[in-house]
Design a protein around this motif. Structure first.
Motif, PDB file in Angstrom:
ATOM      1  N   LEU A  44      -2.098  -7.400  -8.870  1.00  0.00           N
ATOM      2  CA  LEU A  44      -0.700  -7.006  -8.714  1.00  0.00           C
ATOM      3  C   LEU A  44       0.152  -8.164  -8.192  1.00  0.00           C
TER       4      LEU A  44
ATOM      5  N   PHE B 285      -0.065   0.014  -4.462  1.00  0.00           N
ATOM      6  CA  PHE B 285      -1.492   0.196  -4.690  1.00  0.00           C
ATOM      7  C   PHE B 285      -2.037   1.250  -3.745  1.00  0.00           C
ATOM      8  N   ASN B 286      -3.113   1.892  -4.145  1.00  0.00           N
ATOM      9  CA  ASN B 286      -3.755   2.910  -3.319  1.00  0.00           C
ATOM     10  C   ASN B 286      -4.246   2.289  -2.023  1.00  0.00           C
TER      11      ASN B 286
ATOM     12  N   SER C   9       0.842  -1.193   0.000  1.00  0.00           N
ATOM     13  CA  SER C   9       0.000   0.000   0.000  1.00  0.00           C
ATOM     14  C   SER C   9       0.876   1.243   0.000  1.00  0.00           C
ATOM     15  N   ASN C  10       0.341   2.301  -0.569  1.00  0.00           N
ATOM     16  CA  ASN C  10       1.096   3.542  -0.755  1.00  0.00           C
ATOM     17  C   ASN C  10       1.124   4.361   0.535  1.00  0.00           C
TER      18      ASN C  10
ATOM     19  N   VAL D  92      -7.938  -5.746  -6.973  1.00  0.00           N
ATOM     20  CA  VAL D  92      -6.813  -4.992  -7.542  1.00  0.00           C
ATOM     21  C   VAL D  92      -5.489  -5.499  -6.983  1.00  0.00           C
ATOM     22  N   ILE D  93      -5.453  -5.736  -5.684  1.00  0.00           N
ATOM     23  CA  ILE D  93      -4.225  -6.214  -5.043  1.00  0.00           C
ATOM     24  C   ILE D  93      -3.839  -7.591  -5.568  1.00  0.00           C
TER      25      ILE D  93
ATOM     26  N   SER E  19      -7.513   0.478  -2.222  1.00  0.00           N
ATOM     27  CA  SER E  19      -7.703  -0.482  -3.309  1.00  0.00           C
ATOM     28  C   SER E  19      -8.439  -1.731  -2.836  1.00  0.00           C
TER      29      SER E  19
ATOM     30  N   HIS F 297       7.361   1.455  -8.934  1.00  0.00           N
ATOM     31  CA  HIS F 297       6.247   0.612  -9.388  1.00  0.00           C
ATOM     32  C   HIS F 297       6.559  -0.039 -10.739  1.00  0.00           C
TER      33      HIS F 297
END
Length: 371
Positions: free
Chosen positions: A337, A325-326, A307-308, A333-334, A329, A318
Motif C-alpha cells: 500500500l 489496511f486491516n 490501520s482501520n 501488505v502495508i 495486516s 480507500h
C-alpha cells in the motif's frame, strides 16, 4: 478564615464518602450501581458547600483534566476548545487518574468543584471518579471526551456511568457505535473528528522521492515491531520517525542502524518542517482514538496509509485520498500500500482542510448549547 473552614468541610465530605463507598464495595463488589446512588445520599448535607466552592466565580465551562494532561494530547485538546470558547472557563487540575488504580475505589483528595453551567471531562475515567466524589454532577451538564477503550471498566459499568452524563463525545464514529452497543443510550452519544491547524500545516507538492513518515511516541500499542518490520522491507525509501522515548524500545539500536532510517526528536513547532520531507505517512497502530498526526500530515498533502481504527476510516476513502489496511495486516501488505500511495495524484489536503481547531471548538460549543 471562612474559606479555610469551608475547604476543611469539603475534605471531610470527600473522606466520608470515600470511606462509605469503600465499605459498600467490599460488601458487594459486583453491584457497581451502589457507589453512585449511595454517595449522593451521603453528600446531600454537604452539597451547599460544594456547589458554592467559588462564591465569587461562576463559569460557563470548567475543564476537568488530570495533572499529567497539561503537556499531553488531552490537555492540548482542552486548550484548543478554550482558545475559541466565547464564555468564561476554568481548568480544574487534580489527580483524577493513576495508572493501575481502580476508578471505583480510588479516593484522591480533590479540590472543591467550581460552580459552572457545564463541565467538560478530558477522559471518561475522570467522570467516573468525579461522579462518585461530586455526586451533584448528576444534576449538572457534563460532557465527556472519549478517545478509545482502555480496558479499565467493564462494558456494563461503563454504560451505567456514561448514562449519567449529558453527552459523551467520541473522537470517531467507530467508537461511538461501540459505545451504543455497550449500552450507552444513543441520545447520549455523538462524535467529532479531531483537528489540526491548517495555517501551521501547509501543503507541499509530493515529488515521488519523499520520505515515508511515522509520528508517534514509543508505546507498545503503537506496534513498534510492525514499524520496525515495515522499515526493513523498504530499503529503497527514506524513512523518518518523529516521536519521543524510542530509546526505550528493545530493538532501538538495531532500528537506528538501518541505513535509510532517521529518528527525529523535535519540538512540536518543528513538525511542519519534518512533514515537508514526507510523501507518505503510515499510521500502523491496532488501537487509536485518532491519531492527530494523521490529520496534520494530510493537511500537508501527504498520502496516508493507516490501520482501520480511530478516525482513519472517517477520513480516508480507500484508493481516493489514501489507503486503509486491516489492523492485523502483515508488514508485506502495508508495504504494498505504501508503494501504491507514492503513485496517488490526489489533493489530500482538500479532504481535511475543514478540520481546523476553530471548527472543532465550534462543534463542541454547539453540543453544549443544544444540550
Amino acid at each position: 478564615m471562612y474559606n479555610f473552614v469551608k475547604n476543611k468541610l469539603i475534605r471531610a465530605k470527600n473522606q466520608l464518602m470515600a470511606l462509605s463507598i469503600e465499605v459498600l464495595l467490599r460488601i458487594n463488589q459486583d453491584n457497581y450501581k451502589i457507589p453512585y446512588w449511595t454517595s449522593s445520599t451521603i453528600s446531600d448535607s454537604f452539597n451547599q458547600f460544594t456547589k458554592n466552592s467559588n462564591e465569587d466565580d461562576e463559569y460557563d465551562l470548567v475543564f476537568i483534566i488530570n495533572k499529567g494532561d497539561v503537556n499531553w494530547i488531552l490537555g492540548a485538546i482542552c486548550r484548543e476548545i478554550a482558545n475559541y470558547f466565547p464564555g468564561k472557563y476554568y481548568f480544574l487540575r487534580a489527580g483524577y487518574y493513576y495508572e493501575g488504580k481502580n476508578v471505583f475505589s480510588y479516593t484522591p483528595n480533590l479540590p472543591p468543584l467550581p460552580r459552572s453551567k457545564a463541565y467538560f471531562f478530558a477522559h471518561y475515567s475522570y467522570f467516573t471518579l468525579c461522579l462518585r466524589m461530586y455526586p451533584e454532577l448528576r444534576h449538572s451538564k457534563s460532557f465527556v471526551w472519549y478517545t478509545h477503550p482502555k480496558g479499565i471498566m467493564r462494558d456494563e459499568e461503563f454504560a451505567y456511568v456514561m448514562n449519567h452524563s449529558t453527552k459523551v463525545i467520541c473522537m470517531c464514529s467507530q467508537f461511538a457505535n461501540r459505545m451504543v452497543n455497550c449500552g450507552v443510550k444513543p441520545g447520549k452519544v455523538t462524535y467529532i473528528l479531531g483537528a489540526a491547524d491548517p495555517d501551521m500545516f501547509q501543503p507541499h507538492e509530493r515529488s515521488g522521492r519523499g520520505a515515508v513518515g511515522f509520528c508517534t511516541a514509543y508505546y507498545p500499542r503503537k506496534e513498534p515491531d510492525r514499524i520496525f518490520n515495515i522499515i526493513k522491507k523498504i530499503p529503497h525509501r527514506k524513512v523518518l520517525l518523529i516521536g519521543r522515548n524510542w530509546e526505550e524500545y528493545e530493538r532501538f539500536a538495531e532500528l537506528k542502524a538501518i541505513p535509510n532510517f532517521a529518528y527525529i526528536q523535535a519540538p512540536y513547532s518543528d513538525y511542519p518542517k519534518h512533514y515537508s520531507k514526507m510523501d507518505v505517512f503510515v499510521s500502523p497502530a491496532k488501537l487509536e482514538g485518532g491519531p492527530i498526526p494523521l490529520i496534520e500530515t494530510m493537511m500537508c498533502n501527504i498520502v496516508p496509509v493507516a490501520s482501520n481504527t480511530g478516525f482513519a476510516p472517517d477520513l480516508i476513502n480507500h484508493g481516493a485520498n489514501g489507503f486503509l489496511f486491516n489492523i492485523d495486516s502483515s508488514a508485506e501488505v502495508i508495504c504494498e500500500l505504501i508503494e501504491q500511495a507514492f503513485k496517488l495524484k490526489s489533493d489530500i489536503r482538500k479532504t481535511v482542510e475543514h478540520l481546523s481547531w476553530s471548527n472543532f471548538s465550534l462543534e463542541i460549543q454547539k453540543i453544549i448549547n443544544l444540550s
